[in-house]
Write a protein that holds these residues in place. Structure first.
Motif, mmCIF file in Angstrom:
data_model
loop_
_atom_site.group_PDB
_atom_site.id
_atom_site.type_symbol
_atom_site.label_atom_id
_atom_site.label_comp_id
_atom_site.label_asym_id
_atom_site.label_seq_id
_atom_site.Cartn_x
_atom_site.Cartn_y
_atom_site.Cartn_z
ATOM 1 N N GLU A 150 0.848 -1.195 0.000
ATOM 2 C CA GLU A 150 0.000 0.000 0.000
ATOM 3 C C GLU A 150 0.880 1.240 0.000
ATOM 4 O O GLU A 150 1.917 1.284 0.680
ATOM 5 C CB GLU A 150 -0.924 0.028 1.218
ATOM 6 C CG GLU A 150 -1.832 1.257 1.241
ATOM 7 C CD GLU A 150 -2.745 1.306 2.451
ATOM 8 O OE1 GLU A 150 -3.584 2.224 2.527
ATOM 9 O OE2 GLU A 150 -2.612 0.426 3.330
ATOM 10 N N THR A 152 0.880 5.307 0.794
ATOM 11 C CA THR A 152 0.144 6.353 1.512
ATOM 12 C C THR A 152 0.689 7.747 1.222
ATOM 13 O O THR A 152 0.366 8.690 1.943
ATOM 14 C CB THR A 152 0.201 6.083 3.029
ATOM 15 O OG1 THR A 152 1.568 6.141 3.475
ATOM 16 C CG2 THR A 152 -0.377 4.718 3.364
ATOM 17 N N GLU A 159 -3.488 14.329 -6.625
ATOM 18 C CA GLU A 159 -4.560 13.436 -7.050
ATOM 19 C C GLU A 159 -4.266 12.740 -8.373
ATOM 20 O O GLU A 159 -4.817 11.679 -8.661
ATOM 21 C CB GLU A 159 -5.875 14.219 -7.167
ATOM 22 C CG GLU A 159 -6.521 14.541 -5.834
ATOM 23 C CD GLU A 159 -7.003 13.286 -5.119
ATOM 24 O OE1 GLU A 159 -7.527 12.387 -5.796
ATOM 25 O OE2 GLU A 159 -6.843 13.209 -3.896
ATOM 26 N N SER A 162 0.298 8.476 -9.716
ATOM 27 C CA SER A 162 0.034 7.036 -9.724
ATOM 28 C C SER A 162 1.357 6.290 -9.734
ATOM 29 O O SER A 162 2.395 6.832 -10.113
ATOM 30 C CB SER A 162 -0.810 6.623 -10.938
ATOM 31 O OG SER A 162 -0.078 6.806 -12.139
ATOM 32 N N THR A 179 -3.297 3.995 -7.338
ATOM 33 C CA THR A 179 -3.775 5.368 -7.460
ATOM 34 C C THR A 179 -4.285 5.842 -6.100
ATOM 35 O O THR A 179 -4.423 5.039 -5.165
ATOM 36 C CB THR A 179 -4.914 5.454 -8.493
ATOM 37 O OG1 THR A 179 -6.041 4.702 -8.010
ATOM 38 C CG2 THR A 179 -4.474 4.894 -9.845
ATOM 39 N N PRO A 180 -4.596 7.141 -5.972
ATOM 40 C CA PRO A 180 -5.170 7.601 -4.698
ATOM 41 C C PRO A 180 -6.461 6.881 -4.323
ATOM 42 O O PRO A 180 -6.770 6.751 -3.136
ATOM 43 C CB PRO A 180 -5.412 9.093 -4.952
ATOM 44 C CG PRO A 180 -4.399 9.464 -5.982
ATOM 45 C CD PRO A 180 -4.282 8.265 -6.868
ATOM 46 N N HIS A 181 -7.204 6.409 -5.316
ATOM 47 C CA HIS A 181 -8.457 5.710 -5.031
ATOM 48 C C HIS A 181 -8.265 4.201 -4.882
ATOM 49 O O HIS A 181 -9.125 3.517 -4.325
ATOM 50 C CB HIS A 181 -9.470 6.002 -6.142
ATOM 51 C CG HIS A 181 -9.727 7.463 -6.349
ATOM 52 N ND1 HIS A 181 -10.406 8.238 -5.431
ATOM 53 C CD2 HIS A 181 -9.362 8.301 -7.358
ATOM 54 C CE1 HIS A 181 -10.476 9.494 -5.866
ATOM 55 N NE2 HIS A 181 -9.845 9.556 -7.031
ATOM 56 N N GLN A 182 -7.167 3.671 -5.378
ATOM 57 C CA GLN A 182 -6.835 2.254 -5.227
ATOM 58 C C GLN A 182 -5.362 2.149 -4.815
ATOM 59 O O GLN A 182 -4.500 1.798 -5.615
ATOM 60 C CB GLN A 182 -7.091 1.497 -6.532
ATOM 61 C CG GLN A 182 -8.558 1.443 -6.928
ATOM 62 C CD GLN A 182 -8.775 0.703 -8.233
ATOM 63 O OE1 GLN A 182 -7.884 0.629 -9.078
ATOM 64 N NE2 GLN A 182 -9.958 0.149 -8.408
ATOM 65 N N PRO A 183 -5.085 2.442 -3.546
ATOM 66 C CA PRO A 183 -3.673 2.545 -3.135
ATOM 67 C C PRO A 183 -3.029 1.229 -2.729
ATOM 68 O O PRO A 183 -1.833 1.219 -2.426
ATOM 69 C CB PRO A 183 -3.751 3.492 -1.935
ATOM 70 C CG PRO A 183 -5.091 3.195 -1.328
ATOM 71 C CD PRO A 183 -6.006 2.858 -2.476
#
Length: 245
Positions: A150, A152, A159, A162, A179-183
């Motif tokens: 992960e 962070t 934003e 990636s 990505t920020p939405h799927q870290p």
């Protein structure tokens, strides 16, 4: 042909509508897209008892993690780049979380550090976009069944940032975007399943000295029994006095 009194009004309205749509298209911002510098390639070499990570950080990304140009002259000298290595190590240790076989694993220290340009040349940060390869090696005492990771650090990177990871295991290559939405992502190696289906090793034959030792004991027992039987049933020799009843 009769013309309606509304024709000039409709034509004027249509012209104004087209003009308004054009102005609106000019005013509205275009959809945002990630700059190549926002994308960090990551190569993960998966072995039975080791992971090797290679990050390729652009200077644009590194500058968002920590200050690079300490003297503010817009040039990055080799000494300035090497000076950020300890701070970068701490930053990545804090923001790159790894679990191997469901056990937390530290990222460790940087194994290798390779600027992707001649190391003796300063870089003009205003015009050049260069990158640095950063390697980490994570050994494991047991066979790696799964590896979870992960990131962070996306709040610091933005934003649009990636990490484009490439898992390489033998001839198998799998692309995984972070990505920020799927870290985070958990990768299953399959090594543990392979071990379950491996044929057991053939049993080794018993040592030869045990075989001969056992046969020698049997021979001695056989000779002893044969001798006793011979003594019991032995015939008297000629000329020997007969035994009295």
């Amino acid at each position: 042909m009769r013309r309606s009194i509304l024709d000039p009004i409709c034509s004027c309205f249509l012209a104004r509508l087209i003009k308004g749509a054009f102005l609106l298209a000019c005013i509205l911002p275009l959809p945002a897209s990630a700059h190549p510098a926002d994308v960090t390639p990551l190569r993960i070499l998966v072995e039975r008892q080791q992971l090797e990570l290679r990050f390729t950080f652009s200077l644009f990304t590194l500058a968002r993690m920590m200050p690079l140009d300490k003297d503010q002259d817009h040039f990055l000298a080799p000494a300035e780049l090497n000076a950020v290595k300890p701070a970068l190590t701490q930053f990545l240790q804090k923001h790159v979380l790894i679990r191997i076989n469901d056990h937390p694993t530290g990222l460790g220290t940087i194994a290798r550090w390779e600027p992707l340009w001649p190391g003796s040349e300063p870089v003009d940060l205003r015009t050049a976009d260069r990158s640095v390869d950063v390697f980490f090696t994570l050994p494991s005492a047991e066979v790696i069944a799964n590896a979870w990771m992960e990131f962070t650090f996306f709040p610091q990177l933005g934003e649009l940032a990636s990490v484009q990871a490439s898992y390489e295991q033998g001839t198998l290559v799998m692309q995984v975007p972070f990505t920020p939405h799927q870290p985070d992502y958990s990768y299953d190696t399959g090594f543990a399943v392979e071990d379950l289906f491996q044929k057991p090793a053939p049993a080794s034959p018993p040592p030869t000295h045990s075989f001969w030792r056992l046969n020698l004991v049997n021979i001695l027992i056989f000779v002893f029994i044969g001798g006793m039987v011979g003594l019991i049933f032995r015939k008297p020799r000629k000329g020997a006095p007969a035994s009295t009843p």
